[in-house]
Design a protein around this motif. Sequence first.
Motif, PDB file in Angstrom:
ATOM      1  N   ASN A 115       0.868  -1.284   0.003  1.00  0.00           N
ATOM      2  CA  ASN A 115      -0.039   0.048   0.113  1.00  0.00           C
ATOM      3  C   ASN A 115       0.966   1.257  -0.011  1.00  0.00           C
ATOM      4  OD1 ASN A 115      -1.883   2.118   0.958  1.00  0.00           O
ATOM      5  ND2 ASN A 115      -3.409   0.585   1.102  1.00  0.00           N
ATOM      6  N   VAL A 116       1.037   1.889  -1.179  1.00  0.00           N
ATOM      7  CA  VAL A 116       1.932   2.904  -1.414  1.00  0.00           C
ATOM      8  C   VAL A 116       1.322   4.317  -0.430  1.00  0.00           C
ATOM      9  CG1 VAL A 116       2.788   4.800  -3.000  1.00  0.00           C
ATOM     10  CG2 VAL A 116       2.454   2.606  -3.558  1.00  0.00           C
ATOM     11  N   LEU A 117      -0.093   4.355  -0.383  1.00  0.00           N
ATOM     12  CA  LEU A 117      -0.454   5.365   0.537  1.00  0.00           C
ATOM     13  C   LEU A 117      -0.166   5.372   2.036  1.00  0.00           C
ATOM     14  CD1 LEU A 117      -2.363   7.718   1.019  1.00  0.00           C
ATOM     15  CD2 LEU A 117      -4.501   6.244   1.315  1.00  0.00           C
ATOM     16  N   VAL A 118      -0.109   4.135   2.451  1.00  0.00           N
ATOM     17  CA  VAL A 118       0.285   4.158   3.779  1.00  0.00           C
ATOM     18  C   VAL A 118       1.832   4.051   3.891  1.00  0.00           C
ATOM     19  CG1 VAL A 118       0.659   2.057   5.890  1.00  0.00           C
ATOM     20  CG2 VAL A 118      -1.581   2.309   4.449  1.00  0.00           C
ATOM     21  N   ILE A 119       2.529   3.472   3.200  1.00  0.00           N
ATOM     22  CA  ILE A 119       4.083   3.959   3.112  1.00  0.00           C
ATOM     23  C   ILE A 119       4.208   5.429   3.088  1.00  0.00           C
ATOM     24  CG2 ILE A 119       6.286   3.441   1.943  1.00  0.00           C
ATOM     25  CD1 ILE A 119       5.006   0.636   0.922  1.00  0.00           C
ATOM     26  N   LEU A 120       3.610   6.074   2.323  1.00  0.00           N
ATOM     27  CA  LEU A 120       3.955   7.467   2.039  1.00  0.00           C
ATOM     28  C   LEU A 120       3.292   8.249   3.177  1.00  0.00           C
ATOM     29  CD1 LEU A 120       3.773   7.901  -1.928  1.00  0.00           C
ATOM     30  CD2 LEU A 120       5.690   7.588  -0.559  1.00  0.00           C
ATOM     31  N   GLY A 121       2.172   7.886   3.523  1.00  0.00           N
ATOM     32  CA  GLY A 121       1.421   8.704   4.478  1.00  0.00           C
ATOM     33  C   GLY A 121       2.459   8.822   5.607  1.00  0.00           C
ATOM     34  N   ALA A 122       2.809   7.613   6.179  1.00  0.00           N
ATOM     35  CA  ALA A 122       3.616   7.195   7.376  1.00  0.00           C
ATOM     36  C   ALA A 122       4.833   8.312   7.408  1.00  0.00           C
ATOM     37  CB  ALA A 122       3.854   5.819   7.661  1.00  0.00           C
ATOM     38  N   THR A 123       5.385   8.475   6.478  1.00  0.00           N
ATOM     39  CA  THR A 123       6.286   9.372   6.489  1.00  0.00           C
ATOM     40  C   THR A 123       5.862  10.870   6.901  1.00  0.00           C
ATOM     41  OG1 THR A 123       6.191  10.156   4.241  1.00  0.00           O
ATOM     42  CG2 THR A 123       7.481   8.098   4.608  1.00  0.00           C
ATOM     43  N   GLY A 124       4.969  11.194   7.032  1.00  0.00           N
ATOM     44  CA  GLY A 124       4.263  12.357   7.347  1.00  0.00           C
ATOM     45  C   GLY A 124       4.571  12.496   8.903  1.00  0.00           C
ATOM     46  N   ASN A 125       4.775  11.477   9.593  1.00  0.00           N
ATOM     47  CA  ASN A 125       4.941  11.451  11.053  1.00  0.00           C
ATOM     48  C   ASN A 125       6.549  11.295  11.572  1.00  0.00           C
ATOM     49  OD1 ASN A 125       2.116  11.292  11.702  1.00  0.00           O
ATOM     50  ND2 ASN A 125       2.272   9.158  11.235  1.00  0.00           N
ATOM     51  N   MET A 126       7.540  11.280  10.384  1.00  0.00           N
ATOM     52  CA  MET A 126       8.775  11.210  10.973  1.00  0.00           C
ATOM     53  C   MET A 126       9.024  12.312  11.722  1.00  0.00           C
ATOM     54  SD  MET A 126      10.275   8.574   9.343  1.00  0.00           S
ATOM     55  CE  MET A 126      11.864   8.923   9.349  1.00  0.00           C
TER      56      MET A 126
ATOM     57  N   VAL B 251      13.535   4.494  14.565  1.00  0.00           N
ATOM     58  CA  VAL B 251      13.475   3.288  15.500  1.00  0.00           C
ATOM     59  C   VAL B 251      11.661   3.046  15.955  1.00  0.00           C
ATOM     60  CG1 VAL B 251      13.449   4.677  17.316  1.00  0.00           C
ATOM     61  CG2 VAL B 251      14.072   2.272  17.685  1.00  0.00           C
ATOM     62  N   HIS B 252      11.039   3.971  15.760  1.00  0.00           N
ATOM     63  CA  HIS B 252       9.647   3.807  15.871  1.00  0.00           C
ATOM     64  C   HIS B 252       9.051   2.982  14.878  1.00  0.00           C
ATOM     65  CE1 HIS B 252      10.278   7.707  18.194  1.00  0.00           C
ATOM     66  NE2 HIS B 252       9.753   6.960  19.122  1.00  0.00           N
ATOM     67  N   PHE B 253       9.455   3.361  13.395  1.00  0.00           N
ATOM     68  CA  PHE B 253       9.099   2.615  12.154  1.00  0.00           C
ATOM     69  C   PHE B 253       9.307   1.193  12.185  1.00  0.00           C
ATOM     70  CE2 PHE B 253       8.276   6.803  10.943  1.00  0.00           C
ATOM     71  CZ  PHE B 253       7.338   6.824  10.346  1.00  0.00           C
ATOM     72  N   VAL B 254      10.744   0.784  12.710  1.00  0.00           N
ATOM     73  CA  VAL B 254      11.109  -0.362  12.962  1.00  0.00           C
ATOM     74  C   VAL B 254      10.289  -1.242  13.902  1.00  0.00           C
ATOM     75  CG1 VAL B 254      13.073  -1.929  13.646  1.00  0.00           C
ATOM     76  CG2 VAL B 254      13.467  -0.100  12.056  1.00  0.00           C
ATOM     77  N   MET B 255      10.082  -0.653  15.081  1.00  0.00           N
ATOM     78  CA  MET B 255       9.180  -1.533  16.143  1.00  0.00           C
ATOM     79  C   MET B 255       7.740  -1.526  15.515  1.00  0.00           C
ATOM     80  SD  MET B 255      11.284  -2.066  18.238  1.00  0.00           S
ATOM     81  CE  MET B 255      10.169  -2.892  19.511  1.00  0.00           C
ATOM     82  N   TRP B 256       7.418  -0.648  14.893  1.00  0.00           N
ATOM     83  CA  TRP B 256       5.994  -0.613  14.252  1.00  0.00           C
ATOM     84  C   TRP B 256       5.718  -1.725  13.321  1.00  0.00           C
ATOM     85  CZ3 TRP B 256       5.250   0.821   8.933  1.00  0.00           C
ATOM     86  CH2 TRP B 256       4.013   0.622   8.587  1.00  0.00           C
ATOM     87  N   GLY B 257       6.795  -1.825  12.444  1.00  0.00           N
ATOM     88  CA  GLY B 257       6.717  -2.957  11.294  1.00  0.00           C
ATOM     89  C   GLY B 257       7.070  -4.205  12.146  1.00  0.00           C
ATOM     90  N   ALA B 258       7.940  -4.491  13.148  1.00  0.00           N
ATOM     91  CA  ALA B 258       8.184  -5.785  13.776  1.00  0.00           C
ATOM     92  C   ALA B 258       6.748  -5.975  14.544  1.00  0.00           C
ATOM     93  CB  ALA B 258       9.391  -5.556  14.945  1.00  0.00           C
ATOM     94  N   GLY B 259       6.075  -5.073  15.308  1.00  0.00           N
ATOM     95  CA  GLY B 259       5.021  -5.548  15.981  1.00  0.00           C
ATOM     96  C   GLY B 259       3.901  -5.977  15.012  1.00  0.00           C
ATOM     97  N   GLY B 260       3.830  -5.041  13.858  1.00  0.00           N
ATOM     98  CA  GLY B 260       2.586  -5.514  12.945  1.00  0.00           C
ATOM     99  C   GLY B 260       2.567  -6.713  12.392  1.00  0.00           C
ATOM    100  N   ILE B 261       3.719  -7.013  11.945  1.00  0.00           N
ATOM    101  CA  ILE B 261       4.180  -8.185  11.118  1.00  0.00           C
ATOM    102  C   ILE B 261       3.871  -9.489  12.257  1.00  0.00           C
ATOM    103  CG2 ILE B 261       5.942  -9.818  10.240  1.00  0.00           C
ATOM    104  CD1 ILE B 261       7.174  -7.315   8.988  1.00  0.00           C
ATOM    105  N   PHE B 262       4.259  -9.210  13.414  1.00  0.00           N
ATOM    106  CA  PHE B 262       4.173 -10.459  14.647  1.00  0.00           C
ATOM    107  C   PHE B 262       2.583 -10.716  14.853  1.00  0.00           C
ATOM    108  CE2 PHE B 262       3.427 -11.441  18.893  1.00  0.00           C
ATOM    109  CZ  PHE B 262       3.953 -12.913  18.933  1.00  0.00           C
ATOM    110  N   PHE B 263       1.889  -9.477  15.163  1.00  0.00           N
ATOM    111  CA  PHE B 263       0.471  -9.649  15.534  1.00  0.00           C
ATOM    112  C   PHE B 263      -0.275 -10.066  14.372  1.00  0.00           C
ATOM    113  CE2 PHE B 263       2.057  -7.623  19.297  1.00  0.00           C
ATOM    114  CZ  PHE B 263       1.419  -8.402  20.351  1.00  0.00           C
TER     115      PHE B 263
END
Length: 274
Positions: A229-240, A246-258
Amino acid sequence: MKKNYKIVPEWWFYINLIIVLGLALLAIEGFRKQLQLPWWGILLAAALALFFTLPIGIIMATKNQQPGLNVITELIIGYMYPGKPLPNVTLKTYGYISMVQALTFLSDFKLSHYMKIPPRSMFHFQLVGTLVASTTYFGTAYGGFLQPYIENICRPDLLPEESPWTCHGDDVFYNASIIWGVVGPLRMFARLGVYPQMNWFFLVGALAPVPVWLLSWKYPKKKWIKLINVLVILGATGNMPPARAVHFVMWGAGGIFFNFYVYRRYKNWWIKHT
């Protein structure tokens, strides 16, 4: 539920819209015209909010992302009124925040539907809450209830450590007024500026989903391609800022796990607690 509860008549919304537009025009034309925005600016802001509420609402409902109108509104009024910061932030507020409040209003109504709250009661709660919040905020900001009692308010360099009165949200608005209002997009992101290449990203953003769509069309059996989803990928950068890598790494790890491992192995738990 529709049989048990009366729906909210549409004319309630129309009356509310007329009253709010009247108050907005009063705020623009009154107070010795300190906001410096002409009356048609309110109509432009309302038109922008009306136009973008539906598409951004669809994006929010399907992707859980809410693209903001702050840059779009600042860009438009920045070209129309260069060198004037107050009209810039005023149009931004009426255009952008109106859309945000509309979507928040809709999401609250959706939640009340699940909780079996009567629609008319929810409408009254929303209206009263808005009146109390806006009146309190206006009285606090314009009436000067805080300034005489809190020394050095909104001046972090003079406040003691851990003071809550830093007004960091006001700093964001102030910085935006300088960039888009005082300097203006023409002298920053156009032919008179130093960052005209930034405008190419409008085209990049519009074309970015096309490769994913083409790949999903060419390889229909590869189900994972449709999950990109390009929208989610690009939209998330607005929170950089202020979020970091490190927040994006933890978000990705948690999202994949759950949403991958737990979803496949413990689906009932995932349904209940996700």
